[in-house]
Scaffold this active site. Sequence first.
Site, PDB file in Angstrom:
ATOM      1  N   LYS A  70       0.719  -1.330   0.085  1.00 21.16           N
ATOM      2  CA  LYS A  70      -0.026  -0.053   0.079  1.00 21.16           C
ATOM      3  C   LYS A  70       0.893   1.119  -0.173  1.00 21.16           C
ATOM      4  O   LYS A  70       0.363   2.218  -0.796  1.00 21.16           O
ATOM      5  CB  LYS A  70      -1.021  -0.092   1.385  1.00 21.16           C
ATOM      6  CG  LYS A  70      -1.398   1.380   1.365  1.00 21.16           C
ATOM      7  CD  LYS A  70      -2.284   1.136   2.774  1.00 21.16           C
ATOM      8  CE  LYS A  70      -1.671   1.753   4.100  1.00 21.16           C
ATOM      9  NZ  LYS A  70      -1.539   2.937   4.473  1.00 21.16           N
ATOM     10  N   ASN A  71       2.069   1.318   0.904  1.00 22.21           N
ATOM     11  CA  ASN A  71       2.665   2.597   1.172  1.00 22.21           C
ATOM     12  C   ASN A  71       3.626   2.627  -0.044  1.00 22.21           C
ATOM     13  O   ASN A  71       4.196   3.862  -0.129  1.00 22.21           O
ATOM     14  CB  ASN A  71       3.343   2.451   2.476  1.00 22.21           C
ATOM     15  CG  ASN A  71       2.326   2.541   3.450  1.00 22.21           C
ATOM     16  OD1 ASN A  71       1.051   2.933   3.185  1.00 22.21           O
ATOM     17  ND2 ASN A  71       2.482   2.414   4.425  1.00 22.21           N
ATOM     18  N   CYS A 125      -4.597  12.496  12.058  1.00 19.17           N
ATOM     19  CA  CYS A 125      -5.546  11.368  11.823  1.00 19.17           C
ATOM     20  C   CYS A 125      -5.586  10.788  13.304  1.00 19.17           C
ATOM     21  O   CYS A 125      -4.980  11.344  14.300  1.00 19.17           O
ATOM     22  CB  CYS A 125      -4.821  10.442  10.966  1.00 19.17           C
ATOM     23  SG  CYS A 125      -3.504   9.677  11.465  1.00 19.17           S
ATOM     24  N   ARG A 172       0.563  14.660  12.659  1.00 16.29           N
ATOM     25  CA  ARG A 172       1.111  14.073  11.256  1.00 16.29           C
ATOM     26  C   ARG A 172       1.294  15.426  10.609  1.00 16.29           C
ATOM     27  O   ARG A 172       1.018  15.612   9.650  1.00 16.29           O
ATOM     28  CB  ARG A 172       0.146  13.544  10.387  1.00 16.29           C
ATOM     29  CG  ARG A 172      -0.690  12.416  10.919  1.00 16.29           C
ATOM     30  CD  ARG A 172       0.339  10.988  11.497  1.00 16.29           C
ATOM     31  NE  ARG A 172       0.879  10.403  10.125  1.00 16.29           N
ATOM     32  CZ  ARG A 172       0.426   9.471   9.410  1.00 16.29           C
ATOM     33  NH1 ARG A 172      -0.823   9.078   9.833  1.00 16.29           N
ATOM     34  NH2 ARG A 172       0.867   9.127   8.442  1.00 16.29           N
ATOM     35  N   ASP A 201       4.228   0.300  12.167  1.00 15.65           N
ATOM     36  CA  ASP A 201       2.915  -0.072  11.515  1.00 15.65           C
ATOM     37  C   ASP A 201       2.803  -1.732  11.863  1.00 15.65           C
ATOM     38  O   ASP A 201       1.550  -2.200  11.436  1.00 15.65           O
ATOM     39  CB  ASP A 201       2.879  -0.191   9.929  1.00 15.65           C
ATOM     40  CG  ASP A 201       2.899   1.126   9.450  1.00 15.65           C
ATOM     41  OD1 ASP A 201       3.204   1.562   8.462  1.00 15.65           O
ATOM     42  OD2 ASP A 201       2.692   2.095  10.261  1.00 15.65           O
ATOM     43  N   ARG A 225      -9.014   0.257   4.231  1.00 12.50           N
ATOM     44  CA  ARG A 225      -8.307   1.334   3.646  1.00 12.50           C
ATOM     45  C   ARG A 225      -6.806   0.596   3.197  1.00 12.50           C
ATOM     46  O   ARG A 225      -6.243   0.948   2.389  1.00 12.50           O
ATOM     47  CB  ARG A 225      -8.000   2.576   4.576  1.00 12.50           C
ATOM     48  CG  ARG A 225      -9.158   3.176   4.608  1.00 12.50           C
ATOM     49  CD  ARG A 225      -8.877   4.390   5.751  1.00 12.50           C
ATOM     50  NE  ARG A 225      -7.642   5.060   4.967  1.00 12.50           N
ATOM     51  CZ  ARG A 225      -6.649   5.529   5.887  1.00 12.50           C
ATOM     52  NH1 ARG A 225      -6.984   6.246   7.004  1.00 12.50           N
ATOM     53  NH2 ARG A 225      -5.568   6.157   5.303  1.00 12.50           N
TER      54      ARG A 225
END
Length: 437
Positions: A20-21, A114, A119, A307, A399
């Site tokens: 994803k990243n 978030c 952030r 993560d 997501r």
Amino acid sequence: MLRIWGRQPLRGQVKISGAKNSALVIMAGALLCADDCHIRNVPSLVDVSRMGEILSALGVKLQRQGDTLEINASHIGQSKAPYELVSQLRASFFIIGPLLARLGMARVPLPGGCAIGARPVDLHVRGLQAMGADVQIEHGTVHAYLKGGKKRLQGARIYLDCPSVGATETLMMAATLAEGETIIENAAQEPEVVDLANFCRAMGARIRGAGTNTIVISGVPRLHSTDYSIIPDRIEAGTFLVAGAITRSEISLAPVVPDHLTAVIAKLRSIGADVVADAPNRLRLIPGQRHVATDIKTMPFPGFPTDMQAQFMALLTLSEGNSVISETVFENRLRHVAELNRMGADITVKNNIAIVRGVPMLSGAPVVATDLRASAALVLAGLAADGVTTIQSLQHLDRGYENLEGKLQGLGAKLCRVEADTEPNPVDAPNLPTVLS
Ligand code: EPZ
């Protein structure tokens, strides 16, 4: 809502999707190129769709064929990203560097905080200013443009106060088309930074040192089309390694890059599990007879990834002894503690440090997800817990994980997605064999 019947052993092999990243930043990177770009191994995720919507809003042509994205940014209609789209995806801020490099101007809404933290993007902004951009923040929008009619950003030597993944990626992308040489010091070393660098080099960019703490970029006038395949998602892979360990199951996963998981593999071994590479790009998790406590401190790569902190905490709630978990990267990334404690875990938090006292069993309960990786941690806890766990707020999970419940069902887990208002009805429970010792 997700309903999970716990204590099911898993078995078999699971396919790991593209990262994803990497996908999110490489999609932004395609803006640097005025030709067709083919990007392969792109996961089907809500965040990827949202990034696609933002690029389309800028006038970029996108077409998805299976797991391949065809992006044509030859014509970028405008330099302003719509607020309603940007506010839903922080990663959309990645477009600021490429827009500045291509058009000489960019107007991008400031990404809000978030669930896991404020952030800020000050390192991105300061770096672009060092490269000759004039950056003003007005009414929640970042206005960046080249001063005095200059056509290109200027190379600069930039030191990052912290090895920010996003700032490293923004500045590396901006530097590919700048005049002269840019040096990024104290750069992030994450595999997704290297993936982005390799994508830009495939388009003709001149980048050295990606993956180390110093990256040198020599600007070129333009980039050309490329056909590039994204690396496997190391966090999804780590999540499945923990799924095997927490259910005491032997499972395999592929494709993976073992070097991207060194810290996670080391910690799994330290609690008594083992991870073996039974093919160059395949890992097998072998659970231990007993799992014991270990300490975790999240750090920038190659340290233990933030993560993976929530997922590993779920595992440590069932490891014998006390584990100390320090989250050093984000200031508010321990929100899964309260929900894990509702499932019978014994965790206390003080100054962003969690003390996890191992318990013999978790019990299924209705829980609420607060952010992407916290959701994954609750799914893992539900797989191990005695009884039924229901998880609300699945939008977080969708997501960042491609078909997580389908992949877990493929390994033998008993879980399904239901409408929120139905209560767990015992007759619904699949005929569960007696499980686990
Ligand atoms: C990327 O976020 C990832 N997201 C995050 O993954 C990941 O947790 C994070 O890197 C760390 O590895 C994407 O790649 C889309 P940072 P990013 O800039 O770039 C501070 C997930 O679950 N900072 O490395 O935002 C910041 O506050 C997500 O997949 C500044 O102070 O992370 C944080 O404390 C969550 N100023 C620290 O640096 C800045 O300008 C690390 O943030 C930028 C960052």
